[in-house]
Structure formats: C-alpha cells, structure tokens
Design a protein around this motif. Structure first.
Motif, short mmCIF file in Angstrom:
data_model
loop_
_atom_site.label_atom_id
_atom_site.label_comp_id
_atom_site.label_asym_id
_atom_site.label_seq_id
_atom_site.Cartn_x
_atom_site.Cartn_y
_atom_site.Cartn_z
N GLN A 174 47.12 45.21 5.80
CA GLN A 174 47.89 43.98 5.59
C GLN A 174 47.30 43.15 4.45
O GLN A 174 48.05 42.57 3.65
CB GLN A 174 47.92 43.15 6.88
N GLU A 175 45.99 43.12 4.35
CA GLU A 175 45.34 42.39 3.28
C GLU A 175 45.67 43.02 1.92
O GLU A 175 45.95 42.32 0.94
CB GLU A 175 43.81 42.40 3.49
N CYS A 176 45.66 44.35 1.87
CA CYS A 176 46.03 45.05 0.64
C CYS A 176 47.48 44.75 0.27
O CYS A 176 47.80 44.52 -0.91
CB CYS A 176 45.84 46.56 0.82
N ASN B 249 52.18 48.14 8.95
CA ASN B 249 51.86 48.81 10.21
C ASN B 249 52.10 50.32 10.12
O ASN B 249 51.31 51.13 10.60
CB ASN B 249 52.67 48.22 11.36
N ASP B 250 53.25 50.69 9.49
CA ASP B 250 53.55 52.12 9.34
C ASP B 250 52.55 52.79 8.39
O ASP B 250 52.17 53.95 8.60
CB ASP B 250 54.97 52.31 8.81
N ALA B 251 52.13 52.06 7.37
CA ALA B 251 51.15 52.61 6.43
C ALA B 251 49.82 52.85 7.13
O ALA B 251 49.17 53.88 6.93
CB ALA B 251 50.96 51.65 5.25
N LEU C 12 41.87 48.64 10.68
CA LEU C 12 42.65 49.36 9.67
C LEU C 12 43.96 48.63 9.38
O LEU C 12 44.35 48.48 8.23
CB LEU C 12 42.94 50.79 10.14
N VAL C 13 44.62 48.15 10.42
CA VAL C 13 45.86 47.39 10.24
C VAL C 13 45.59 46.12 9.45
O VAL C 13 46.32 45.77 8.52
CB VAL C 13 46.50 47.04 11.61
#
Length: 363
Positions: free
Chosen positions: A56-58, A29-31, A51-52
């Motif tokens: 998260q997938e990455c 989330n911070d990323a 984007l979140v």
C-alpha cells in the motif's frame, strides 16, 4: 568529545515487482496476495499484514509519481524525490509499455471518451485488467495529442517529449501515423492481423510515402502526413493499364518466373495476371482520396491476400512475383524512352506496397 558525521538522505527506493503489478491494474491487496503466492514472505521475513502495508505504501508513491509520468520531463526535473537516472528510465519505459493485444484493439479507433468507456470489452477479450487497459489507452491518446501537429521525425519527437528508447518510440510513431491517417484496421477480415503487422506497414509508409521520405519533392521533416504530391503522381501509373503495356508486362513477368515457380502457379498467373496488375495499379491511383487511404489494408486483404491464399501461393512465390513485377516496369518499351520521374514514383510505391503485402500475407 567525539565528532560524529551524520548524513540524512531521502533516496527513493522503487520496488519494480510491485510497480509492475500496479501497472497491470492489480489493487494493493491483490498485488500483496500475488507476491505472497510467489514466496515473498519466506524470502523477506514479512508477515502478511506487513506485506500488505508495504504494498500500500508503494502504491501511494506510484500514484504521486504518475502525475509526473504523464509528462516524463517533469519526473526527470523534479527535486522532491531523489531517483537515480536508471530508475527514472525504468519507471518511464515500464509506464509506457503496452500489451500488443490491447493496442491492436485500440488501433484505428477514435481516441475519444466514448471509446475509453468501452474498454470493458477490450479487457474481457484480451484478459488484461481494465485499469491497465485504461492506462494504455490514455498513454496512446496523450502521445498522439502531443506529436500529431509537430514537424520533424515522429520517433524523435516522441523520444524528446516522452524520453522513450528507440523501439517503443517507433511503435508509438506507427500508432500515431495510423491514427492520423485514419486507416481502417477494425474490419472483421483484418482480425487475423497482428499489431506488429501494422507497425511494419506504417513504418514502411512513413519512410517512403510521407513528406520525410528521401524521394519526396517537398522533402521536409513531416512524418505524420502522406506526401500529397506523390499520391497525385501515382495516378500517372494508369499508363500500365494500357493494353500494349499490360501485354508486354505480362510477357516479361511470366518469362522471368517460368523457370522458378510451379506449373500450377504459372497457369494462375497466365489467367489472372491482368486482374492482379489492375488491382495493384488501381490501389495506387486511388490513394489520392482519403477514403481509399483508409481502406488500404481492407483492399490489400480482399484483393491481393485472399485471392492468392485461395490459389495457395506460398509467401516465397508471392515475393518472387512482386519482385519480377517491379523489375518488369523498367523493361517496358514505353518506360525505356520515358524521361519523366515515373520510374522513381514506381519504385517508391511498389517497394513499400510489396513489403506490406508480404508482411500481412499469413499462410
């Protein structure tokens, strides 16, 4: 009927912007928030939620890959994910990249579970997220455990097992060497020294004082340990503490330096030459003892760097003194008729020590 060729692939795309944030210890989330502030939404057309989700997938991919990154050869040999060679190399190099400030705090400490638990202090001091500090600590410990008992070049062993390029492999080699020989790097008066200072000194010692040194009688591929026979031979340098040799050496050094250093420094040299010389020789003679090896950096700062700084020696003048001091050895009457290997031992010692002194001499 029209024939259609169909190709199905599972080529793995790595977003290195997100990977770097993961390595830095950001949560997903911070990323995503960090990327959003950099304008990623405008550039990609993603919504905040997308984007979140993408981040998260990455992160899930990185967690899976991390198991193989701990043993990079597995990453290269695995066939589950199609990752090209350049991407593999970048994944590995970035994973083992570290913050010099963090490793400076780790340097010289036991790579124990207890010290790993104390990384909160390192994180607070360096402003590097705790998760990143832990990864860096674990990497250092893993590399150390892998190569500490291996024969051969430290750099080559690290490159073979961790597939790192030359510069990071050399840095890890220096870390392993310092840890193996238990050099004290944590004393308060050493706090001004940078990670790069220790890397330089460690690599000088590896090249000239270890068993792999060209001048080692037992020359063999063994970088991690200091050459014990060489350390024993250093005790023969006590001959320089004899009054006759000391007086002659002082005369040779002052004569060489008189035209090129200030009157103030020449006066200091006249008054304190014997103290400086005794310090350098006593350090040499003490290196056969493990405690003296551990205290080497402390001794250099306390007994060489600090006194010279108090007199305001410029680094250039200190360099001139050390060069003249080195050369004076070979002009001594007692050395000109000496058929032993002491001149070789002297060169091996003083060139390395001088390089270390000049590196840690911060004006």
């Amino acid at each position: 009927m029209t024939a259609v060729d169909v190709f199905v692939g599972n080529y793995t795309i790595v977003d290195f912007d997100i990977y770097d944030l993961w390595l830095s210890g950001y949560t997903a989330n911070d990323a995503a928030l960090n990327l959003q502030k950099k304008g990623v939404l405008q550039n990609t057309g993603y919504s905040s939620a997308e984007l979140v989700s993408e981040t998260q997938e990455c992160y899930r991919l990185f967690v899976i890959l991390e198991k193989m990154l701990k043993n990079p050869i597995k990453l290269v040999e695995q066939q589950i994910y199609q990752i090209d060679a350049d991407t593999q190399k970048s994944l590995i190099e970035r994973y083992y990249r570290f913050d010099a400030a963090v490793v400076r705090e780790i340097l010289g400490k036991k790579l124990s579970s207890r010290n790993r638990k104390d990384l909160d202090d390192v994180s607070e001091k360096t402003k590097v997220p705790l998760r990143s500090c832990r990864r860096q600590f674990d990497n250092v410990k893993r590399v150390f455990k892998t190569v500490e008992d291996m024969r051969g070049s430290l750099v080559k062993n690290i490159q073979t097992h961790y597939l790192l390029s030359d510069d990071p492999a050399r840095q890890y080699a220096a870390i392993v060497f310092i840890a193996n020989n238990r050099f004290d790097t944590g004393k308060k008066k050493l706090g001004y020294l940078l990670f790069d200072d220790f890397v330089h000194c460690a690599y000088q010692m590896i090249a000239n004082w270890s068993y792999s040194a060209t001048d080692s009688k037992e020359h063999e591929d063994m970088d991690v340990d200091l050459d014990r026979e060489f350390l024993q031979e250093l005790r023969e340098l006590r001959i320089l503490l004899d009054k006759e040799n000391m007086d002659e050496q002082k005369s040779l050094v002052t004569r060489a330096l008189q035209p090129i250093i200030s009157k103030k420094l020449m006066l200091d040299l006249e008054e304190n030459f014997k103290t400086y010389s005794k310090t350098i020789i006593n350090i040499a003679c003490g290196l056969i003892h493990s405690k003296e090896v551990r205290d080497l950096f402390v001794d250099l700062v306390e007994k060489v760097v600090e006194p010279c700084l108090q007199i305001k020696w410029a680094k250039e003048d200190l360099d001139l003194f050390l060069m003249a001091y080195k050369e004076s050895f070979h002009k001594l009457e007692s050395m000109r008729s000496n058929n032993t290997n002491l001149p070789r031992v002297w060169e091996r010692y003083i060139i390395t020590l001088s390089s270390c002194i000049l590196k840690i001499y911060h004006t």
